[in-house]
Design a protein around this motif. Sequence first.
Motif, mmCIF file in Angstrom:
data_model
loop_
_atom_site.group_PDB
_atom_site.id
_atom_site.type_symbol
_atom_site.label_atom_id
_atom_site.label_comp_id
_atom_site.label_asym_id
_atom_site.label_seq_id
_atom_site.Cartn_x
_atom_site.Cartn_y
_atom_site.Cartn_z
ATOM 1 N N ASP A 1 -7.306 -19.364 -4.142
ATOM 2 C CA ASP A 1 -6.768 -19.785 -5.436
ATOM 3 C C ASP A 1 -5.265 -19.517 -5.418
ATOM 4 N N VAL A 2 -4.458 -20.571 -5.296
ATOM 5 C CA VAL A 2 -3.034 -20.405 -5.017
ATOM 6 C C VAL A 2 -2.184 -20.944 -6.167
ATOM 7 N N ARG A 3 -1.127 -20.180 -6.493
ATOM 8 C CA ARG A 3 -0.071 -20.654 -7.390
ATOM 9 C C ARG A 3 1.229 -20.657 -6.592
ATOM 10 N N ALA A 4 1.841 -21.815 -6.455
ATOM 11 C CA ALA A 4 3.043 -21.950 -5.632
ATOM 12 C C ALA A 4 4.288 -21.961 -6.504
ATOM 13 N N PHE A 5 5.356 -21.311 -6.020
ATOM 14 C CA PHE A 5 6.627 -21.254 -6.730
ATOM 15 C C PHE A 5 7.750 -21.568 -5.740
ATOM 16 N N ALA A 6 8.795 -22.228 -6.253
ATOM 17 C CA ALA A 6 9.975 -22.507 -5.434
ATOM 18 C C ALA A 6 11.000 -21.389 -5.532
ATOM 19 N N ARG A 7 10.901 -20.562 -6.575
ATOM 20 C CA ARG A 7 11.885 -19.502 -6.800
ATOM 21 C C ARG A 7 11.169 -18.171 -7.039
ATOM 22 N N ALA A 8 11.707 -17.108 -6.443
ATOM 23 C CA ALA A 8 11.093 -15.782 -6.563
ATOM 24 C C ALA A 8 11.236 -15.228 -7.972
ATOM 25 N N ASP A 9 12.368 -15.522 -8.641
ATOM 26 C CA ASP A 9 12.559 -14.993 -9.992
ATOM 27 C C ASP A 9 11.566 -15.597 -10.968
ATOM 28 N N GLU A 10 11.052 -16.793 -10.687
ATOM 29 C CA GLU A 10 10.011 -17.384 -11.523
ATOM 30 C C GLU A 10 8.638 -16.794 -11.163
ATOM 31 N N ALA A 11 8.418 -16.542 -9.881
ATOM 32 C CA ALA A 11 7.129 -16.004 -9.438
ATOM 33 C C ALA A 11 6.882 -14.613 -9.992
ATOM 34 N N VAL A 12 7.932 -13.792 -10.075
ATOM 35 C CA VAL A 12 7.732 -12.410 -10.483
ATOM 36 C C VAL A 12 7.238 -12.306 -11.924
ATOM 37 N N THR A 13 7.509 -13.324 -12.741
ATOM 38 C CA THR A 13 7.036 -13.291 -14.132
ATOM 39 C C THR A 13 5.518 -13.431 -14.219
ATOM 40 N N ALA A 14 4.871 -13.898 -13.142
ATOM 41 C CA ALA A 14 3.416 -14.050 -13.140
ATOM 42 C C ALA A 14 2.704 -12.788 -12.669
ATOM 43 N N VAL A 15 3.452 -11.760 -12.310
ATOM 44 C CA VAL A 15 2.861 -10.534 -11.768
ATOM 45 C C VAL A 15 2.839 -9.452 -12.837
ATOM 46 N N THR A 16 1.659 -8.870 -13.048
ATOM 47 C CA THR A 16 1.501 -7.728 -13.946
ATOM 48 C C THR A 16 0.735 -6.633 -13.204
ATOM 49 N N TYR B 1 19.032 -17.297 -5.143
ATOM 50 C CA TYR B 1 18.796 -16.647 -6.440
ATOM 51 C C TYR B 1 18.196 -15.246 -6.261
ATOM 52 N N MET B 2 17.006 -15.182 -5.693
ATOM 53 C CA MET B 2 16.327 -13.901 -5.474
ATOM 54 C C MET B 2 15.561 -14.030 -4.164
ATOM 55 N N ASP B 3 15.878 -13.176 -3.173
ATOM 56 C CA ASP B 3 15.211 -13.342 -1.881
ATOM 57 C C ASP B 3 13.881 -12.578 -1.842
ATOM 58 N N GLY B 4 13.178 -12.689 -0.700
ATOM 59 C CA GLY B 4 11.853 -12.088 -0.603
ATOM 60 C C GLY B 4 11.863 -10.581 -0.653
ATOM 61 N N LEU B 5 12.914 -9.938 -0.118
ATOM 62 C CA LEU B 5 12.992 -8.478 -0.164
ATOM 63 C C LEU B 5 13.216 -7.990 -1.588
ATOM 64 N N GLU B 6 14.018 -8.726 -2.349
ATOM 65 C CA GLU B 6 14.211 -8.375 -3.764
ATOM 66 C C GLU B 6 12.912 -8.580 -4.544
ATOM 67 N N LEU B 7 12.161 -9.625 -4.177
ATOM 68 C CA LEU B 7 10.861 -9.851 -4.813
ATOM 69 C C LEU B 7 9.900 -8.712 -4.480
ATOM 70 N N LEU B 8 9.916 -8.261 -3.228
ATOM 71 C CA LEU B 8 9.087 -7.130 -2.832
ATOM 72 C C LEU B 8 9.402 -5.905 -3.699
ATOM 73 N N THR B 9 10.683 -5.627 -3.881
ATOM 74 C CA THR B 9 11.084 -4.477 -4.697
ATOM 75 C C THR B 9 10.613 -4.643 -6.137
ATOM 76 N N ALA B 10 10.747 -5.849 -6.677
ATOM 77 C CA ALA B 10 10.347 -6.100 -8.060
ATOM 78 C C ALA B 10 8.838 -5.952 -8.237
ATOM 79 N N VAL B 11 8.076 -6.470 -7.276
ATOM 80 C CA VAL B 11 6.613 -6.381 -7.363
ATOM 81 C C VAL B 11 6.163 -4.932 -7.254
ATOM 82 N N ARG B 12 6.769 -4.183 -6.345
ATOM 83 C CA ARG B 12 6.391 -2.775 -6.194
ATOM 84 C C ARG B 12 6.763 -1.953 -7.412
ATOM 85 N N ALA B 13 7.791 -2.364 -8.140
ATOM 86 C CA ALA B 13 8.133 -1.671 -9.382
ATOM 87 C C ALA B 13 7.065 -1.908 -10.449
#
Length: 441
Positions: A29-44, A59-71
């Motif tokens: 079950d996949v949700r695809a995003f073109a931008r990491a800053d948009e994807a992070v809003t779907a994570v709780t 805009y926001m690279d994968g390492l920044e997304l990793l940091t945001a998700v881990r937060a």
Amino acid sequence: MSAGPVIFVEDDDELRRATLQALELAEFDVRAFARADEAVTAVTRDFAGIVVTDIRMPYMDGLELLTAVRAIDPDIPVILITGHGDIAMAVGAMRDGAADFLTKPFAADHLAAAVRRSLAHRALVMDNRHLRALADAPDPGEPLIGESPPMLRLRQVIRQLADADIDVLVEGETGTGKELVATMLHRQGPRRARPLIAVNCGALPDGLAEIELFGHAADSVPHTRLSRTGQIAASSGGTLLLDEIDSMPLAMQARLLRVLEEREVQPIGADRPQPVDLRVVATSKVDLAEDVKAGRFRADLLYRLSTARVRVPALRERGDDVLALFAAFAGEAARQFGKADWRIDAATSGRLRRHDWPGNVRELRNAAIEAVLGVAEPSGAPRATSKSLSARVADYEAGEIRAALTASRGRVAPVLATLGLPRKTLYDKMTRLGISPRDFR
């Protein structure tokens, strides 16, 4: 479909569409995003899935997304996709908590395998959180645990029959909790202030069953001059629980039938019967109608007992109640044995869902205690009575490594210091013993 959703982030439109199709063909079950800053809003924190992301994006690279998700939740697995030039960067990200990484170009089956591993880990994390929440917040006022439709109906029937003050036959497989249902019928009814006398019909001693049930007058039996009150008379004003009545001998069934019909009991050697005011709740682990056909049970006694009938559902019929019950039993065992840091592992989680629990709630309670003590067999097979020396050494090593990983919350460096092992030796042992630090984070 997979157990949890997959968030896939890739700014290259063509690669994003191709990877999305490959993951969907693998039944994710996949949700695809073109931008990491948009994807992070779907994570709780309650997000039950994983994140797969490219590293190099605007805009926001994968390492920044990793940091945001881990937060948001450090236990959400993040898989990084990188080019050959970024492998060192990806390895560093693994030390910072990334679950895995793949280099471009990657095979679809390699991506699918990595996704399945990470989803399994996330499912285990969510199971542990759910079980801990259930264990930490039991409802002390409700002894029948579970919210499945069969249990909701059972609780409703108990409330209705408790007030009716009529005889009840409680039926169900071994280990389903028939005695608990009988106890609730008494405690919720008008006789709650009077005694509940329980008689295990299957354990009545040979030759003494009649005395146990009916009592005797003074000087009426050998070796005693005193009278004795039987269990039936003792329950007058309250409730008589006849547990496993299907085990009662036919001769005793005839005498019990008279008690139920006349509401009076005559002790051995007594001149006359004495009236009794009682409510009878009987339990049976078999279909008594079949026993009647086979000549093992009296039809007239069955009719007398079954003014109302209650069926206690088997555990295999109760869906996710298995998790709630396991949590309650494991929490109780953890408090009893001082195992506050207990965790459900992947083998136990799988068994909870796959096993049909022929021993019902009783079997599940035993499994929870074994899981907390760390002595359960993952497959559910009987434990071996003897093991070779090498097997016992392996068990000991596995226990020490698991204990160290539990204390360090899955961090390897403290384990190396605690056990005094070189890194390569520790990893070799964990691989051989099937232990992953990720399961302890």
